[in-house]
Design a protein around this motif. Structure first.
Motif, mmCIF file in Angstrom:
data_model
loop_
_atom_site.group_PDB
_atom_site.id
_atom_site.type_symbol
_atom_site.label_atom_id
_atom_site.label_comp_id
_atom_site.label_asym_id
_atom_site.label_seq_id
_atom_site.Cartn_x
_atom_site.Cartn_y
_atom_site.Cartn_z
ATOM 1 N N ALA A 74 0.929 -0.984 0.038
ATOM 2 C CA ALA A 74 -0.132 0.038 -0.009
ATOM 3 C C ALA A 74 0.848 1.251 -0.001
ATOM 4 O O ALA A 74 0.231 2.379 -0.015
ATOM 5 C CB ALA A 74 -0.908 -0.090 1.335
ATOM 6 N N ARG A 75 2.274 1.055 -0.112
ATOM 7 C CA ARG A 75 3.180 2.454 0.279
ATOM 8 C C ARG A 75 2.960 3.272 -0.693
ATOM 9 O O ARG A 75 2.854 4.590 -0.609
ATOM 10 C CB ARG A 75 4.449 1.862 0.278
ATOM 11 C CG ARG A 75 5.431 2.819 0.387
ATOM 12 C CD ARG A 75 6.632 2.425 0.795
ATOM 13 N NE ARG A 75 7.530 1.467 -0.237
ATOM 14 C CZ ARG A 75 8.188 2.075 -1.302
ATOM 15 N NH1 ARG A 75 8.394 3.315 -1.302
ATOM 16 N NH2 ARG A 75 8.585 1.216 -2.259
ATOM 17 N N SER A 76 2.867 2.813 -2.283
ATOM 18 C CA SER A 76 2.614 3.821 -2.965
ATOM 19 C C SER A 76 1.354 4.892 -2.919
ATOM 20 O O SER A 76 1.141 6.085 -3.317
ATOM 21 C CB SER A 76 2.372 3.319 -4.529
ATOM 22 O OG SER A 76 1.550 2.251 -4.575
ATOM 23 N N THR A 77 0.227 4.134 -2.666
ATOM 24 C CA THR A 77 -0.986 5.012 -2.296
ATOM 25 C C THR A 77 -0.812 5.970 -0.984
ATOM 26 O O THR A 77 -1.087 6.954 -1.070
ATOM 27 C CB THR A 77 -2.088 3.827 -1.716
ATOM 28 O OG1 THR A 77 -2.403 3.131 -2.885
ATOM 29 C CG2 THR A 77 -3.485 4.761 -1.661
ATOM 30 N N PHE A 78 -0.008 5.467 0.000
ATOM 31 C CA PHE A 78 0.148 6.512 0.969
ATOM 32 C C PHE A 78 1.111 7.565 0.691
ATOM 33 O O PHE A 78 1.023 8.655 0.985
ATOM 34 C CB PHE A 78 0.944 5.668 2.112
ATOM 35 C CG PHE A 78 0.049 4.638 3.129
ATOM 36 C CD1 PHE A 78 -1.083 5.549 3.801
ATOM 37 C CD2 PHE A 78 0.155 3.518 2.975
ATOM 38 C CE1 PHE A 78 -1.853 4.546 4.522
ATOM 39 C CE2 PHE A 78 -0.812 2.670 3.805
ATOM 40 C CZ PHE A 78 -1.606 3.248 4.480
ATOM 41 N N THR A 79 2.185 7.312 -0.166
ATOM 42 C CA THR A 79 3.105 8.256 -0.810
ATOM 43 C C THR A 79 2.181 9.343 -1.695
ATOM 44 O O THR A 79 2.626 10.428 -1.549
ATOM 45 C CB THR A 79 4.089 7.729 -1.926
ATOM 46 O OG1 THR A 79 4.956 6.578 -0.917
ATOM 47 C CG2 THR A 79 5.073 8.718 -2.191
ATOM 48 N N LYS A 80 1.404 8.944 -2.562
ATOM 49 C CA LYS A 80 0.661 9.655 -3.165
ATOM 50 C C LYS A 80 -0.103 10.754 -2.401
ATOM 51 O O LYS A 80 -0.347 11.936 -2.660
ATOM 52 C CB LYS A 80 -0.345 9.192 -4.135
ATOM 53 C CG LYS A 80 0.198 8.224 -5.392
ATOM 54 C CD LYS A 80 -0.642 7.499 -6.024
ATOM 55 C CE LYS A 80 -0.026 6.802 -7.161
ATOM 56 N NZ LYS A 80 -0.963 5.859 -7.983
ATOM 57 N N LYS A 81 -0.774 10.241 -1.071
ATOM 58 C CA LYS A 81 -1.374 11.125 -0.117
ATOM 59 C C LYS A 81 -0.205 11.901 0.798
ATOM 60 O O LYS A 81 -0.910 12.654 1.542
ATOM 61 C CB LYS A 81 -2.151 10.286 0.471
ATOM 62 C CG LYS A 81 -3.387 9.608 -0.183
ATOM 63 C CD LYS A 81 -4.156 8.741 0.631
ATOM 64 C CE LYS A 81 -5.270 8.319 -0.384
ATOM 65 N NZ LYS A 81 -6.218 9.189 -0.937
ATOM 66 N N PRO A 103 -4.507 -2.128 5.606
ATOM 67 C CA PRO A 103 -3.871 -0.834 5.430
ATOM 68 C C PRO A 103 -5.083 0.073 4.713
ATOM 69 O O PRO A 103 -4.985 1.519 4.789
ATOM 70 C CB PRO A 103 -2.846 -0.925 4.301
ATOM 71 C CG PRO A 103 -2.346 -2.387 4.830
ATOM 72 C CD PRO A 103 -3.447 -3.013 5.414
ATOM 73 N N GLN A 104 -6.020 -0.556 3.994
ATOM 74 C CA GLN A 104 -7.153 0.019 3.413
ATOM 75 C C GLN A 104 -7.927 1.004 4.363
ATOM 76 O O GLN A 104 -8.164 2.221 4.212
ATOM 77 C CB GLN A 104 -8.161 -0.794 2.793
ATOM 78 C CG GLN A 104 -9.404 -0.260 1.958
ATOM 79 C CD GLN A 104 -8.546 0.902 1.257
ATOM 80 O OE1 GLN A 104 -7.860 0.542 0.424
ATOM 81 N NE2 GLN A 104 -9.305 1.850 0.861
ATOM 82 N N GLU A 105 -7.958 0.449 5.799
ATOM 83 C CA GLU A 105 -8.499 1.233 6.694
ATOM 84 C C GLU A 105 -7.849 2.703 7.071
ATOM 85 O O GLU A 105 -8.366 3.842 7.453
ATOM 86 C CB GLU A 105 -8.896 0.585 7.905
ATOM 87 C CG GLU A 105 -9.878 -0.595 7.692
ATOM 88 C CD GLU A 105 -10.005 -1.503 9.188
ATOM 89 O OE1 GLU A 105 -10.505 -0.910 9.951
ATOM 90 O OE2 GLU A 105 -10.054 -2.431 9.148
ATOM 91 N N LEU A 106 -6.484 2.337 7.049
ATOM 92 C CA LEU A 106 -5.724 3.756 7.121
ATOM 93 C C LEU A 106 -5.546 4.638 6.106
ATOM 94 O O LEU A 106 -5.645 5.636 6.411
ATOM 95 C CB LEU A 106 -4.097 3.122 7.436
ATOM 96 C CG LEU A 106 -3.554 2.593 8.761
ATOM 97 C CD1 LEU A 106 -2.276 2.226 8.534
ATOM 98 C CD2 LEU A 106 -3.721 3.861 9.695
ATOM 99 N N ILE A 107 -5.784 4.204 4.911
ATOM 100 C CA ILE A 107 -5.677 4.941 3.562
ATOM 101 C C ILE A 107 -7.304 5.809 3.818
ATOM 102 O O ILE A 107 -7.066 7.012 3.573
ATOM 103 C CB ILE A 107 -5.993 4.084 2.365
ATOM 104 C CG1 ILE A 107 -4.632 3.501 2.249
ATOM 105 C CG2 ILE A 107 -6.322 5.006 1.229
ATOM 106 C CD1 ILE A 107 -4.426 2.387 1.298
ATOM 107 N N GLU A 108 -8.284 5.270 4.129
ATOM 108 C CA GLU A 108 -9.595 5.891 4.538
ATOM 109 C C GLU A 108 -9.489 6.920 5.573
ATOM 110 O O GLU A 108 -10.074 8.125 5.272
ATOM 111 C CB GLU A 108 -10.662 4.913 4.599
ATOM 112 C CG GLU A 108 -11.081 4.013 3.542
ATOM 113 C CD GLU A 108 -11.947 2.586 3.846
ATOM 114 O OE1 GLU A 108 -12.433 2.832 4.929
ATOM 115 O OE2 GLU A 108 -12.189 1.985 2.966
ATOM 116 N N ALA A 109 -8.537 6.622 6.531
ATOM 117 C CA ALA A 109 -8.706 7.478 7.733
ATOM 118 C C ALA A 109 -7.623 8.921 7.308
ATOM 119 O O ALA A 109 -8.070 9.916 7.699
ATOM 120 C CB ALA A 109 -7.917 6.700 8.909
#
Length: 217
Positions: free
Chosen positions: A96-103, A207-213
């Motif tokens: 999920a790191r790339s998604t976090f990086t984009k955010k 990690p999806q829950e973290l992305i939503e948070a």
């Protein structure tokens, strides 16, 4: 396959490999962690995140203040390379790191292992984020997550393989200090926006829950 599905598979396999007495000891240890006040004393959402400065797998010093200077932070406390559930969680975070990086968010994990053990784990899992060495689970203690592995469980781990006295950075009795696995989302101002911790170390946050948070903040 989701992280929950992967941990459920591992749980089924590991529980099947344990005898009844070992299983009872593990469940008793979970109850003792809860009885020790984990849910009342651990750093939670709305609290200020305790500061720290620790060495990563390349022996570089990394401070919370420097990390937050670049954006929000996903902070993961894991027990070490010997914990299959921790390995699964770290792999899920990497995916999920790339998604976090984009955010605009970074990921950092903290474990009580030695720098060498963390380097080996980092390389084995091909992680793109650092693992920091926390001798004696000192930083985990600041977050209210550290506890000493009970004597009875030490015998189980001695029998089943992981040599914590060798893997962990601290020696003597402090080598048996480990964290309750936990995940924090920390905003740039140092406030904890989201938390997950569970006395049952087999339960992990997807990690999806973290992305939503992160999107909600």
């Amino acid at each position: 396959m989701s992280l929950k599905d992967r941990t459920r598979e591992l749980d089924t396999a590991e529980m099947a490999a344990l005898n009844i007495e070992d299983l009872k000891l593990i469940q008793q240890a979970d109850r003792e962690v809860i009885g020790g006040g984990l849910y009342e004393t651990a750093v939670s959402a709305g609290n200020a995140a305790p500061g720290f400065s620790l060495l990563n797998q390349d022996e570089q010093s990394i401070a919370l203040s420097d990390l937050l200077g670049a954006g929000p932070l996903v902070l993961s406390f894991n027990r070490g390379s010997w914990c299959g559930y921790c390995r699964l969680e770290l792999v899920a975070l990497e995916q999920a790191r790339s998604t976090f990086t984009k955010k605009g968010a970074q990921i950092v994990s903290i474990a009580p292992q030695s720098i060498n053990a963390n380097r080996e784990l980092h390389d084995q899992l091909d992680l793109g984020f650092p693992i920091l060495s926390d001798p004696g689970a000192r930083v985990a203690s600041l977050y209210g997550l550290a506890y000493k592995l009970p004597e009875d469980l030490r015998h189980i781990y001695d029998r089943t393989g992981p040599d914590l006295a060798s893997l962990n950075a601290a020696k003597g009795e402090k080598a048996w200090m480990i964290p309750v696995p936990a995940t924090y989302l920390i905003s740039q101002d140092g406030q904890v926006d989201y938390t997950f911790f569970d006395a049952n170390y087999r339960n992990r946050l997807d990690p999806q829950e973290l992305i939503e948070a992160l999107a909600a903040h």
